[in-house]
Scaffold this active site. Structure first.
Site, PDB file in Angstrom:
ATOM      1  N   GLY A 540       5.532  62.063  32.354  1.00  0.00           N
ATOM      2  CA  GLY A 540       5.683  62.498  33.750  1.00  0.00           C
ATOM      3  C   GLY A 540       6.291  61.416  34.607  1.00  0.00           C
ATOM      4  O   GLY A 540       6.682  60.358  34.106  1.00  0.00           O
ATOM      5  N   GLY A 543       3.486  58.562  34.730  1.00  0.00           N
ATOM      6  CA  GLY A 543       3.027  57.929  33.493  1.00  0.00           C
ATOM      7  C   GLY A 543       2.999  58.974  32.388  1.00  0.00           C
ATOM      8  O   GLY A 543       3.434  60.114  32.582  1.00  0.00           O
ATOM      9  N   ASP A 653       9.022  71.506  44.326  1.00  0.00           N
ATOM     10  CA  ASP A 653       9.703  71.058  43.106  1.00  0.00           C
ATOM     11  C   ASP A 653       9.600  72.122  42.018  1.00  0.00           C
ATOM     12  O   ASP A 653       9.392  71.811  40.838  1.00  0.00           O
ATOM     13  CB  ASP A 653       9.071  69.726  42.652  1.00  0.00           C
ATOM     14  CG  ASP A 653       9.969  68.975  41.660  1.00  0.00           C
ATOM     15  OD1 ASP A 653      11.115  69.416  41.455  1.00  0.00           O
ATOM     16  OD2 ASP A 653       9.502  67.974  41.088  1.00  0.00           O
TER      17      ASP A 653
END
Ligand code: ADP
Length: 795
Positions: A540, A543, A653
């Site tokens: 991601g 992390g 998003d």
């Protein structure tokens, strides 16, 4: 020794003429020079007279009333004017008494020279005349002698020839007698002439010439007397030290002497006397801090995690600067004390004194600033640094490797230190829960909890209390390894907290904070040790994402970790996703199980959606994906988004990469890192990392986000689903795509896309957001299509 005896010769005569010529020339020169002097003196007088008149006209006269300097200056100007008048008078006198006389003398000198020369010529002519007369007489004498000789020889010849008679003889005799008389007469005249000439020459030479020279001498001397008088006048009228001038100078001196520096401003002070200067009041404009929810207070330094380092380095800087300033000031003071007599002070001394005063001012300023910072830092005592920004994450998160555990303070405590059981086991211990979460949990006065925080790589245990806002106290460690705040020490932190709670005493006298109600961990707050990371399943923005097992029920979960190197803003976003997801419960929204903040690394635990990212799924299974499956994916996404819209959540998003695929290809909306729980969200801090090709034009152009922007993205998501993981606007850069969309271009329908579906896509891509459908409408349309096409398939 006079002219008469010494200057009789021809050369002396010529020299005398030459001398007179030279004197005439000298007179000419003198006249020219003195004429020029008169002119210059007059000009000088006129110049200084006009400058004194200008000088007397003092500008801003009214402001100089009573000024002795001004009076002195005026007197000097007056005296200069007087001087100018006298110089002019002297110049006038010089002209009449000197220049004009020189003119007269010059004319007389020329006349005298002319007379002298004429006399000389006359005298010379006289001598010449005498010489000529003698010479003429002599010639006459010689002629008479010749004739006498001829007559006598003729007579003697006839006498011999004719005897003593005859007429002829008589003639010859008579002629002879005549010639004889003529000769005798000429002789006598010659004799007489020579006598006369000798007498005359003697007289001219011995009487006339000397008297001529004597007269000349007298004329010359008289002339010199006059000339001298002229020069005396020249000196007289060039003299600027006469009584008059001295008197003027004495007046000037007196004018200057009357200036008394100590009294110069006496009148001025009396006239303009005012009260002592009132202090300049610069106040803190309290409006400035109106909107800072009490974090910034008027006149008070803000000591928090955002400012502490700055304050310390500023204090350091100020102290160094103060030291240098003090040293310089003392050095200057020493020099100035040695030159303290004001009457002997030079400009340099004044500038040194001024420098000392300036250094003193500077020193005071620095001192005050250092004092304020020192005071603010001291005031903090054992209180933990407040967070400067509610949203910022404090402390640092360790790298989230699956196996490595970041040692925390708790781990390093000995069993005895942990006392009363493990601190971790205390329900009021919340581990590394971020401060803004803590603040949210502590609502009633006296609510408290304990947490761990990291500062400069050092772990600290903090007691957070809701008391007059929120107070955070760092547990202090004694050299013996005991724990305390301001009061007694305890061998373990739980004992310290118990004492603090039970005693009802304030944690610090300054804060007065009293512990009343311990706030226990929320069900979301999972124990890190209950999460066993198994394998990495994705990567991601913050992390890696792991598949993990959650004890004690052994459920398989997905765990997102946060990279340590990310800036605070990103870390905040990381946890924000958890905070947002916590509130939602919908089959098409990925479910939050909890957050692990007991210790590091911080993790978000979610339901494991086995199909992974929708984008990968579409691409991998492109050949097998059917139209009905595509429609259902669209329906699932619309259901999830409709749910979010009803909760006023803007995802910002939405894209295939951020959707997950569960059992039976169920699509779940995921990745809430950019989400906002607002009806409308305006981006003000730039548009970094914006997924341009999925974002609606009004969000790109004006930063304005609503659920209708998500609708635009949903259109692109549909396109991705129907193109089976295609790249939208392929071959175009972000800015080209943006320009084309603004110009009316829209993605073409992917191959085989149903007409109704493409129509819906285009509807989602209406340029005006108001013309776009809402998610509930979209869901209705897609659901109907699903029903229609599943029946078609069944048929
Ligand atoms: P980030 O929000 O940090 O960008 P994502 O939500 O995009 O992370 O997740 C990255 C990847 O991890 C996804 O593409 C997906 O493959 C995987 N992933 C994320 N969440 C889950 C989950 N709940 N179940 C299964 N896989 C997941």
């Amino acid at each position: 020794m006079g002219f008469a005896t010494n200057l009789q010769g021809q050369t002396a005569h010529e020299a005398l003429l030459g001398r007179q010529d030279a004197e005439i020339k000298l007179l000419e020169t003198m006249r020219r020079c003195l004429t020029t002097k008169v002119k210059s003196d007059r000009e000088y007088a006129s110049t200084i007279s006009s400058l004194s008149n200008q000088g007397k006209k003092v500008e801003r006269d009214a402001d100089l009333v009573g000024s002795l300097i001004t009076q002195g200056w005026r007197d000097i100007m007056e005296s200069i004017d007087q001087t100018a008048k006298h110089i002019k008078q002297q110049a006038d006198s010089m002209e009449s008494a000197v220049v004009e006389h020189i003119g007269t003398l010059y004319a007389e000198r020329r006349r005298a020279r002319k007379l002298y020369q004429e006399e000389q010529i006359w005298l010379n002519n006289q001598f010449q005349q005498l010489t000529d007369d003698v010479a003429r007489k002599k010639t006459e004498y010689q002629k008479s002698l010749e004739m006498y000789k001829v007559a006598r020889s003729k007579f003697e010849e006839h006498y011999v020839k004719s005897g003593r008679g005859g007429r002829k003889l008589d003639d010859v005799r008579e002629k002879y007698q005549k010639a004889c008389r003529k000769l005798h007469l000429t002789h006598n005249e010659y004799v007489l002439l020579l006598n006369a000439v000798a007498e005359c020459e003697h007289d001219l030479r011995t009487y006339y010439l000397p008297s001529l020279l004597r007269r000349q001498q007298a004329i010359h001397q008289e002339f010199i007397v006059a000339w001298k008088r002229i020069l005396q006048d020249t000196v007289k009228y060039s003299d600027f030290t006469t009584e008059k001038f001295l008197e003027i100078h004495a007046r000037m001196r007196a004018a200057v002497d009357s200036i008394k520096p100590l009294e110069e401003y006496k009148d001025f002070i009396t006239k303009h006397r005012t009260r002592p200067a009132s202090p300049l009041r610069l106040t803190f404009d309290e409006n400035l801090v109106d909107d800072t929810s009490g974090k910034l207070l008027p006149y008070k330094l803000t000591v928090d995690n955002l400012t502490i380092d700055w304050l310390r380095s500023r204090l350091n800087e100020l102290e160094n600067c103060l030291k240098t300033t003090q040293q310089n000031r003392l050095a200057m003071q020493l020099i100035n004390e040695n030159n303290s007599d004001p009457s002997k002070m030079t400009v340099l001394d004044y500038s040194r004194e001024r420098e000392e005063l300036r250094l003193r001012c500077q020193e005071k300023k620095l001192q005050r600033q250092a004092e304020v910072i020192r005071g603010a830092l001291n005031e903090l005592g054992c209180e933990e640094l407040p967070s400067g920004c509610d949203l910022s994450m404090e402390g640092s998160f360790a790298e989230p490797p699956p196996i490595q555990k970041v040692p925390s303070r708790i781990d390093s405590l000995t069993n005895s230190q942990k006392g009363n059981g493990d601190l971790m086991e205390e329900e009021w211990f919340h581990g590394v829960l971020p401060r803004e979460e803590v603040v949210r949990l502590l609502v009633v006065e006296g609510d408290f909890l304990v947490r761990e925080t990291m500062r400069n790589d050092e772990s600290q245990i903090v007691l957070s209390v809701c008391w007059d806002g929120h107070k955070h106290f760092i547990v202090q460690t004694t050299p013996e390894g005991h724990f305390r705040f301001e009061g007694p020490t305890f061998p373990s932190i739980p004992e310290l907290i118990m004492h603090q709670w039970k005693s009802g005493l304030p944690v610090t006298s300054r804060s007065g904070a009293i512990l009343k109600t311990p706030i226990f961990r929320e069900r979301w707050e999972l124990n890190n040790d209950d999460v066993i990371l198994l394998e990495k399943i994705g990567r991601g923005n913050f992390g890696d994402v792991y598949k993990a097992r959650l004890k004690p029920c052994e459920t398989e979960v997905a765990v997102k970790t946060c990279k340590v190197t990310l800036p605070d803003e990103q870390k905040r976003k990381f946890l924000q996703e958890g905070r947002i997801l916590k509130q939602y419960d919908h089959p098409n929204i990925v479910k939050l199980i909890g957050i692990c903040v007991q210790k590091q690394p911080i993790m978000i635990v979610m339901e494991l959606v086995p199909g992974g990212s929708l984008l990968t799924y579409l691409r991998k299974n492109a050949a097998a994906i059917s139209q009905i499956e595509q429609l259902r994916m669209c329906r699932d996404a619309a259901a999830g988004m409709s749910y979010l819209e009803s909760k006023f959540c803007i995802h910002r998003d939405l894209a295939a990469r951020n959707c997950l695929v569960g059992f039976d290809s169920t699509v779940k909306i995921s990745d809430f890192g950019m989400s906002r729980e607002e009806e409308e969200y305006i981006v003000s801090d730039g548009m970094k990392q914006i997924p341009i090709k999925w974002t609606a034009p009004e969000a790109l152009n004006f930063g304005k986000y609503t659920s209708l922007c998500d609708v635009w993205s949903y259109g692109v998501l549909m396109w991705e689903i129907f193109s089976k993981g295609g790249n939208p606007y392929s071959g175009m850069s972000n800015s080209q795509a943006r320009e084309k969309i603004d110009a009316g271009f829209r993605l073409p329908a992917p191959d085989g896309t149903l007409e109704e579906v493409y129509r819906l896509m285009l509807h989602c891509w209406e340029y005006e957001p108001e013309k776009r459908p809402h998610f509930d409408q979209i869901y209705t349309i897609v659901e109907r299509l699903c029903q229609v096409y599943s029946q078609v398939k069944i048929v």
